[in-house]
Design a protein around this motif. Structure first.
Motif, PDB file in Angstrom:
ATOM      1  N   THR A   9       0.839  -1.196   0.000  1.00 50.88           N
ATOM      2  CA  THR A   9       0.000   0.000   0.000  1.00 50.88           C
ATOM      3  C   THR A   9       0.870   1.241   0.000  1.00 50.88           C
ATOM      4  N   ARG A  14      -4.073  -0.188  -2.893  1.00 51.10           N
ATOM      5  CA  ARG A  14      -3.500  -1.473  -2.480  1.00 51.10           C
ATOM      6  C   ARG A  14      -3.096  -2.233  -3.739  1.00 51.10           C
ATOM      7  N   SER A  54      -5.190   0.540   4.314  1.00 49.77           N
ATOM      8  CA  SER A  54      -4.548   1.186   3.167  1.00 49.77           C
ATOM      9  C   SER A  54      -4.484   2.704   3.285  1.00 49.77           C
TER      10      SER A  54
END
Length: 241
Positions: free
Chosen positions: A41, A47, A137
């Motif tokens: 990330t 991601r 993330s």
């Protein structure tokens, strides 16, 4: 699957390389090698599903195969907290708050603050580790410490609260004062608490006085309690929709 952090990645990239610390963790601790799948990330909601292409003493490179965008939450939590004298306590709060979910952590110094110097470098490392541990993330924004008067003079959006234990017991609990799906800012005082003058200044700046319950809490406990209270409020709201 293991999650790593590479802030320089963008959604258009097709490959990348882990930082030195993450590369050592991947190759020496986890013993990952070429052909193994990992997640990376950039801390900004992206991601990357990736495959390791090289893992040796020179580093750990990977090929990006998929890109997923994780949308921000429909609410945001900002905790403004005075650093504790024992730095381990504020580091514990940062770690746990990131794991639970938080968008911004701001530090400030009040009249009763015992610590007035705070280096963000270590705090940032703890936040990154907690983000990876909890498979998130989004890396929360971390703000340098400011005097309380300067902090409250800044433009603040959404619902603003100061957590305090008033003598008359008339202030509402944060859970009942806050509304779902809002931007929240909560002030948590130092170990010596806010002064009476500071409480009046903050209220005059538009912050609502709330409590976190009848018990007197340590600074880091109060900060984490406020964070979880607002997270829980929005979980309950989403279930009831």
């Amino acid at each position: 699957m293991h999650l790593f952090y590479q802030p320089a990645l963008s959604p258009t990239d097709t490959s990348g390389q882990l930082s030195d610390d993450d590369a050592r963790h991947a190759t020496r601790t986890l013993r990952l090698g070429p052909g193994e799948a990992i997640l990376v990330t950039n801390g900004r909601g992206n991601r990357f599903g990736s495959v390791i292409t090289r893992a040796d003493n020179k580093g750990c490179a990977f090929r990006i195969e998929t890109v997923e965008t994780v949308e921000p939450r429909p609410f945001s939590v900002r905790i403004c907290v005075a650093p504790t004298k024992n730095l381990d306590r504020i580091e514990w709060f940062v770690e746990k708050a990131v794991e639970l979910g938080i968008e911004q952590i701001s530090f400030f110094y009040g009249q009763h603050s015992e610590r007035r110097v705070l280096k963000l470098e270590r705090i940032e490392k703890i936040a990154v580790a907690a983000m990876k541990q909890s498979l998130q993330s989004w890396l929360p924004q971390l703000d340098e410490g400011l005097p309380l008067t300067k902090l409250i003079s800044q433009s603040v959006d959404g619902q603003c609260f100061i957590a305090h234990l008033p003598d008359d017991g008339q202030a509402p609990h944060l859970f009942h004062a806050a509304s779902p799906t809002q931007k929240y800012t909560v002030l948590i005082g130092p170990e010596g608490d806010f002064s009476a003058q500071e409480v009046q200044q903050v209220i005059a700046a538009g912050f609502q006085l709330v409590t976190l319950g009848p018990n007197r809490l340590r600074t880091e406990t109060a900060a984490l309690s406020a964070c979880q209270c607002l997270n829980l409020l929005n979980v309950v709201n989403s279930v009831n929709l």
